[in-house]
Design a protein around this motif. Structure first.
Motif, mmCIF file in Angstrom:
data_model
loop_
_atom_site.group_PDB
_atom_site.id
_atom_site.type_symbol
_atom_site.label_atom_id
_atom_site.label_comp_id
_atom_site.label_asym_id
_atom_site.label_seq_id
_atom_site.Cartn_x
_atom_site.Cartn_y
_atom_site.Cartn_z
ATOM 1 N N TRP A 259 13.228 10.341 -3.733
ATOM 2 C CA TRP A 259 13.747 9.628 -2.567
ATOM 3 C C TRP A 259 13.000 9.998 -1.293
ATOM 4 N N PHE A 260 12.453 11.185 -1.228
ATOM 5 C CA PHE A 260 11.585 11.535 -0.111
ATOM 6 C C PHE A 260 10.355 10.634 -0.113
ATOM 7 N N SER A 261 9.768 10.393 -1.270
ATOM 8 C CA SER A 261 8.607 9.502 -1.388
ATOM 9 C C SER A 261 8.983 8.071 -1.004
ATOM 10 N N ILE A 262 10.197 7.662 -1.382
ATOM 11 C CA ILE A 262 10.656 6.311 -1.044
ATOM 12 C C ILE A 262 10.774 6.143 0.462
ATOM 13 N N ILE A 263 11.412 7.107 1.129
ATOM 14 C CA ILE A 263 11.595 7.024 2.579
ATOM 15 C C ILE A 263 10.247 7.025 3.292
ATOM 16 N N ALA A 264 9.333 7.910 2.867
ATOM 17 C CA ALA A 264 8.004 7.968 3.486
ATOM 18 C C ALA A 264 7.263 6.644 3.311
ATOM 19 N N SER A 265 7.359 6.037 2.124
ATOM 20 C CA SER A 265 6.681 4.764 1.863
ATOM 21 C C SER A 265 7.255 3.647 2.724
ATOM 22 N N LEU A 266 8.574 3.641 2.901
ATOM 23 C CA LEU A 266 9.195 2.605 3.714
ATOM 24 C C LEU A 266 8.882 2.795 5.190
ATOM 25 N N CYS A 267 8.676 4.051 5.630
ATOM 26 C CA CYS A 267 8.214 4.289 7.004
ATOM 27 C C CYS A 267 6.832 3.671 7.207
ATOM 28 N N TYR A 268 5.974 3.787 6.210
ATOM 29 C CA TYR A 268 4.664 3.141 6.256
ATOM 30 C C TYR A 268 4.825 1.622 6.381
ATOM 31 N N CYS A 269 5.741 1.044 5.598
ATOM 32 C CA CYS A 269 5.971 -0.396 5.679
ATOM 33 C C CYS A 269 6.446 -0.799 7.065
ATOM 34 N N TYR A 270 7.276 0.046 7.657
ATOM 35 C CA TYR A 270 7.861 -0.265 8.965
ATOM 36 C C TYR A 270 6.822 -0.178 10.077
ATOM 37 N N PHE A 271 6.030 0.883 10.072
ATOM 38 C CA PHE A 271 5.110 1.125 11.180
ATOM 39 C C PHE A 271 3.771 0.412 11.010
ATOM 40 N N ILE A 272 3.303 0.221 9.783
ATOM 41 C CA ILE A 272 1.978 -0.331 9.551
ATOM 42 C C ILE A 272 2.045 -1.768 9.043
ATOM 43 N N SER A 273 2.684 -1.981 7.897
ATOM 44 C CA SER A 273 2.658 -3.312 7.274
ATOM 45 C C SER A 273 3.303 -4.375 8.152
ATOM 46 N N SER A 274 4.326 -4.003 8.899
ATOM 47 C CA SER A 274 5.019 -4.985 9.729
ATOM 48 C C SER A 274 4.136 -5.512 10.854
ATOM 49 N N ASN A 275 3.072 -4.778 11.226
ATOM 50 C CA ASN A 275 2.167 -5.203 12.283
ATOM 51 C C ASN A 275 0.965 -5.974 11.752
ATOM 52 N N ILE A 276 0.906 -6.163 10.433
ATOM 53 C CA ILE A 276 -0.148 -6.950 9.816
ATOM 54 C C ILE A 276 0.357 -8.381 9.653
ATOM 55 N N PRO A 277 -0.474 -9.382 9.930
ATOM 56 C CA PRO A 277 -0.010 -10.782 9.813
ATOM 57 C C PRO A 277 0.567 -11.067 8.429
ATOM 58 N N LYS A 278 1.620 -11.860 8.416
ATOM 59 C CA LYS A 278 2.272 -12.177 7.147
ATOM 60 C C LYS A 278 1.322 -12.937 6.230
ATOM 61 N N GLY A 279 1.565 -12.810 4.943
ATOM 62 C CA GLY A 279 0.729 -13.490 3.972
ATOM 63 C C GLY A 279 -0.059 -12.520 3.122
ATOM 64 N N LYS A 280 -1.289 -12.886 2.775
ATOM 65 C CA LYS A 280 -2.083 -12.125 1.819
ATOM 66 C C LYS A 280 -2.403 -10.722 2.318
ATOM 67 N N LEU A 281 -2.742 -10.597 3.626
ATOM 68 C CA LEU A 281 -3.107 -9.279 4.154
ATOM 69 C C LEU A 281 -1.921 -8.319 4.107
ATOM 70 N N ARG A 282 -0.730 -8.809 4.461
ATOM 71 C CA ARG A 282 0.447 -7.937 4.402
ATOM 72 C C ARG A 282 0.786 -7.592 2.957
ATOM 73 N N LEU A 283 0.645 -8.552 2.066
ATOM 74 C CA LEU A 283 0.880 -8.271 0.649
ATOM 75 C C LEU A 283 -0.092 -7.211 0.142
ATOM 76 N N LEU A 284 -1.336 -7.289 0.572
ATOM 77 C CA LEU A 284 -2.325 -6.291 0.180
ATOM 78 C C LEU A 284 -1.934 -4.910 0.682
ATOM 79 N N SER A 285 -1.402 -4.830 1.901
ATOM 80 C CA SER A 285 -0.986 -3.534 2.446
ATOM 81 C C SER A 285 0.241 -2.978 1.738
ATOM 82 N N LEU A 286 1.070 -3.867 1.167
ATOM 83 C CA LEU A 286 2.288 -3.434 0.484
ATOM 84 C C LEU A 286 2.062 -3.147 -0.996
#
Length: 427
Positions: A85-112
């Motif tokens: 669960w520590f790994s899960i929380i850290a990964s979701l922090c990455y999604c929140y701070f990084i992936s959310s600032n990438i344009p939606k679509g293929k690039l965001r999917l690649l980051s996720l």
């Protein structure tokens, strides 16, 4: 643009409450959750990791001093569960701070994609039946599907304005749908809002009354099976397993809803809507059983397939048929994956056959309704029992055998017995 000043980074479990996370005094931190210098992100995550690792170590040392002999058997699984669960929380922090600032679509999917792959392998770090199954259900299935919707700015993780970090983590980790008011629709009148609030209050009160009853019944049934399983007929055991699965799903989802409601004020959502009162398979799977899974399958599988095929020769009238079948096939595959995590045995595809069979039956129901209308409907006094018996009978033939064959039920009962002994030793 100023860089994030790490000296002001709060301790994630203290110092700043989660509800005030957005008020963290990052120097130059823009209001739209993080268009900051990406080079600083690894250092920020590293600081968060160090704080959480320190807390985990302190918690484990405290627990070791409290545990008795029986509890120490669970110690390894608890450590693994906390690391997962520590790994899960850290990964979701990455999604929140990084992936959310990438344009939606293929690039965001690649980051996720790395996060989705990680969520597929994390349940393999656990060995106990219930922790493995619950983590796989919440993260490998629900969270992954939410992140897929998030790729296209859809689903409960997307909102305008953006959610704060604690809300994002809650909606990502917990089985919450996050139903919100459509911005294109006018706000409801005061009278409508008051009526809606009264309904929610009644629903919350009813939930808080029924939840402990379900938890108590779940514990009583488990203890009864522990003590008397050898004396009970196999058919009765299958029936009890159906009740236990229903109670387990409602308890897990209900407990997550209660925690989210108490911590963040998120509106309670019922896990299921009395599935034993279903009068058709369409009603059972579409409007009553495990509503969060129904919601995610509808938006990730059914609607895209139906929309794509509406432009073909099928047309909008019949495009729903392959959409329904695709949803049941995906559900079957996800259940096969969950069963693999629990049993660690090669799939037999019996569970997929169970869901494909039910998908075919739902399609037949839809076709009969299109051709005959309400004339093709049986009286509820007949259709209700027939629906429930059909679900239980097919589950006995196709759903439960993979678990029973590999002894997952026996392991779960033994784990429950060890947990009860651990609680007795501790208190």
């Amino acid at each position: 643009m100023k860089l994030v000043n790490l000296a002001y980074l709060p301790h994630p479990l203290g110092g700043y409450s989660f509800s005030n996370w957005k008020q963290v005094p990052f120097n130059g931190f823009p209001p739209n959750r993080g268009l900051f210098h990406f080079g600083q992100f690894p250092y920020m995550i590293f600081s968060i990791h160090m704080h959480i690792i320190s807390d985990i170590r302190n918690i484990l040392l405290t627990m070791q001093n409290m545990l008795g002999p029986k509890c120490k058997e669970l110690e390894g699984e608890i450590k693994s569960l906390m690391k997962v669960w520590f790994s899960i929380i850290a990964s979701l922090c990455y999604c929140y701070f990084i992936s959310s600032n990438i344009p939606k679509g293929k690039l965001r999917l690649l980051s996720l994609t790395p996060v989705l792959c990680l969520f597929t392998f994390l349940p393999l770090q656990l060995s106990y039946v219930l922790p493995t199954g619950i983590t796989a259900f919440l993260i490998t299935w629900l969270t992954s599907f939410k992140l897929i919707l998030f790729t296209f700015d859809l689903g409960p993780l997307s909102s305008n304005p953006p959610k704060s970090l604690p809300f994002f983590l809650s909606f990502a980790c917990l089985p919450l749908r996050g139903i919100t008011q459509n911005q294109n629709q006018p706000y409801p009148s005061n009278q409508t809002h008051q009526n809606h609030s009264k309904v929610n209050v009644r629903k919350e009160k009813l939930h808080f009354i029924i939840f402990p009853i379900k938890a108590l019944l779940f514990g009583v049934l488990l203890m009864g099976l522990n003590d008397h399983k050898q004396k009970i007929d196999h058919t009765v055991i299958i029936g009890l397993y159906c009740i236990l699965v229903f109670l387990l799903v409602d308890i897990v989802v209900g407990l997550c809803n209660i925690v989210a409601n108490a911590a963040l004020g998120i509106e309670l959502e019922l896990p299921s809507n009395e599935p034993y009162l279903s009068t058709s398979l369409q009603e059972f799977w579409g409007r009553r059983w495990n509503l969060i899974v129904t919601y995610l399958l509808r938006h990730t599988i059914y609607i895209p397939v139906r929309t794509a095929l509406s432009r073909t020769v099928l047309g909008p009238q019949w495009a729903s048929v392959p959409g329904v079948m695709a949803s049941f096939v995906v559900s079957g595959i996800m259940h096969e994956l969950l069963f693999y995590y629990v049993t660690r045995a090669a799939p037999t595809w019996e569970v997929t056959c169970f869901f494909v069979l039910h998908g075919v039956c739902v399609v037949v129901e839809l076709c009969v309704m299109k051709w005959l209308g309400h004339k093709g409907m049986l009286h509820w006094a007949i259709s209700g029992p027939v629906t429930v018996v059909f679900v239980v009978a097919t589950a006995a033939c196709l759903f439960f055998p993979p678990l029973l064959r590999d002894g997952a039920d026996e392991r779960a009962l033994e784990e429950f017995r060890n947990l009860v002994d651990c609680i007795k030793e501790t208190f």
